[in-house]
Motif scaffolding. Structure first.
Motif, mmCIF file in Angstrom:
data_model
loop_
_atom_site.group_PDB
_atom_site.id
_atom_site.type_symbol
_atom_site.label_atom_id
_atom_site.label_comp_id
_atom_site.label_asym_id
_atom_site.label_seq_id
_atom_site.Cartn_x
_atom_site.Cartn_y
_atom_site.Cartn_z
ATOM 1 N N UNK A 1 -0.083 -33.634 -22.929
ATOM 2 C CA UNK A 1 -0.650 -34.963 -23.324
ATOM 3 C C UNK A 1 -2.215 -34.981 -23.862
ATOM 4 N N UNK A 2 -3.102 -33.962 -23.323
ATOM 5 C CA UNK A 2 -4.435 -33.937 -23.825
ATOM 6 C C UNK A 2 -4.490 -33.282 -25.469
ATOM 7 N N UNK A 3 -3.336 -32.512 -25.768
ATOM 8 C CA UNK A 3 -3.283 -32.296 -27.084
ATOM 9 C C UNK A 3 -3.007 -33.336 -28.186
ATOM 10 N N UNK B 1 10.938 -41.040 -10.286
ATOM 11 C CA UNK B 1 9.556 -41.150 -10.309
ATOM 12 C C UNK B 1 8.997 -40.766 -11.485
ATOM 13 N N UNK B 2 8.063 -41.363 -11.912
ATOM 14 C CA UNK B 2 7.131 -41.028 -13.291
ATOM 15 C C UNK B 2 5.973 -41.033 -13.015
ATOM 16 N N UNK B 3 5.222 -39.601 -13.146
ATOM 17 C CA UNK B 3 3.992 -39.444 -13.020
ATOM 18 C C UNK B 3 3.035 -39.647 -14.090
ATOM 19 N N UNK B 4 1.601 -39.585 -13.932
ATOM 20 C CA UNK B 4 0.806 -39.777 -14.941
ATOM 21 C C UNK B 4 1.105 -38.967 -16.093
ATOM 22 N N UNK B 5 1.398 -37.558 -16.004
ATOM 23 C CA UNK B 5 1.519 -36.733 -17.023
ATOM 24 C C UNK B 5 2.588 -36.995 -17.916
ATOM 25 N N UNK B 6 3.381 -38.035 -17.506
ATOM 26 C CA UNK B 6 4.934 -38.192 -18.156
ATOM 27 C C UNK B 6 5.913 -37.548 -17.620
ATOM 28 N N UNK B 7 5.750 -36.836 -16.745
ATOM 29 C CA UNK B 7 7.028 -36.108 -15.990
ATOM 30 C C UNK B 7 7.529 -36.943 -15.167
ATOM 31 N N UNK B 8 9.075 -37.069 -15.259
ATOM 32 C CA UNK B 8 9.774 -37.864 -14.333
ATOM 33 C C UNK B 8 10.763 -36.931 -13.685
ATOM 34 N N UNK B 9 10.975 -37.216 -12.362
ATOM 35 C CA UNK B 9 11.898 -36.661 -11.673
ATOM 36 C C UNK B 9 12.776 -37.535 -10.874
#
Length: 315
Positions: free
Chosen positions: A311-313, A207-215
């Motif tokens: 990601x915001x930075x 799974x890949x989320x919008x934040x770039x975190x994958x699990x």
């Protein structure tokens, strides 16, 4: 500090070396190499390595059986372990003197002497540095092979940012010893067909989320399907890091009564999250333990926050 460590090694006739649970190549490499270096330098001393054997790394080293009585007048050295609850074999507290040698960011202060060097690529790099200090310790081919394995393992074959000019110089020194490098790399990186199939499963089910975190979650049923145990899954931990858009990832591996979490990052600092979930490690590579899938969700939520902030930075 190095002088004090060498003085302690010279003083004690019995030396027992520990490292962290679930050892990786650096933990085993630094532990077993230090044992070998002391043995070569002081043949009259009793030197032991203790902890649970790790089948996937048995080609590097296997542990000794040590009677409780030997701790009474012993020097105990703990390698590659930032916090006391991750030290393999609780008897480390029974020695006459305790030394901590570690390259992780400081978590627990323990030991009569503490040599902590987060700028080092690995504890194996530190052990080689210790061997070069003064003229008391002597290297041999067995120790060089172990230290090279530890450095290669913790630098990701020299691809991680913890690789420095000193790291490469030390690795070059170690290659001057006549060990079979190809055989070593085969042991570290050659995978069995069932591991290759598990990698395929991971790539199809992550799974890949919008934040770039994958699990990815590897339940006991999934591992049974592939005929693997939890320790063998370590060979697949880098799989998700190869995917475009992933900035951090976590692999959950279900075991009896607990779930192992392997955390990795390409930028966001994650070791403080691992520490909050019964673990610890490096800023970009850590391990943790959770005890339910609900707690795993909480760990993911914490990781998602730091990934979003990262990601915001970048924007």
């Amino acid at each position: 500090m190095l002088d004090e460590i060498l003085t302690a090694i010279e003083k004690f006739n019995t030396i027992i070396i520990h490292r962290h649970v679930r050892p990786d190549p650096d933990a085993l490499g630094s532990q077993a190499a230090l044992q070998e270096v002391i043995r070569v330098s002081y043949p009259e001393k009793q030197v032991f390595s203790v902890g649970e054997n790790e089948p996937s790394l048995s080609f590097l080293a296997e542990m000794d059986d040590v009677d409780d009585a030997l701790y009474a007048n012993a020097l105990v050295i703990v390698c590659d372990t930032a916090n006391t609850d991750r030290i393999d074999d609780e008897r480390y507290q029974r020695g006459e003197m305790l030394i901590k040698i570690d390259h992780h960011p400081e978590v627990d202060q323990y030991g009569d002497l503490q040599w902590v060097e987060p700028s080092a690529s690995s504890t194996s790099e530190m052990i080689y540095s210790l061997s070069l200090h003064g003229e008391l310790l002597h290297m041999n081919t067995t120790a060089a092979r172990l230290l090279y394995a530890g450095i290669v393992g913790d630098t990701g074959r020299f691809m991680y940012p913890n690789t420095t000019k000193r790291t490469m110089a030390y690795a070059g020194d170690l290659l001057a010893y006549d060990f079979d490098r190809q055989q070593l790399f085969d042991g570290l990186y050659q995978i069995k067909p069932e591991i290759a199939k598990l990698k395929g499963y991971i790539l199809q089910n992550y799974i890949l989320g919008e934040s770039g975190l994958s699990t990815i979650r590897l339940t006991q049923d999934i591992m049974n399907e592939f005929g693997l145990d939890a320790s063998q899954t370590s060979q697949t931990v880098s799989t998700l890091g190869e995917l475009e858009g992933v900035v951090a990832w976590v692999m959950f591996v279900e075991e009896k009564n607990q779930i192992r979490a392997r955390l990795r990052s390409k930028g966001p600092i994650i070791n403080h999250i691992a520490e909050a979930f019964h673990g610890g490690g490096h800023p970009l590579a850590s391990g943790a333990t959770v005890y339910s899938w609900e707690e795993a969700d909480k760990l993911c939520q914490a990781l998602d926050v730091v990934c979003s902030a990262y990601a915001k930075k970048l924007k």
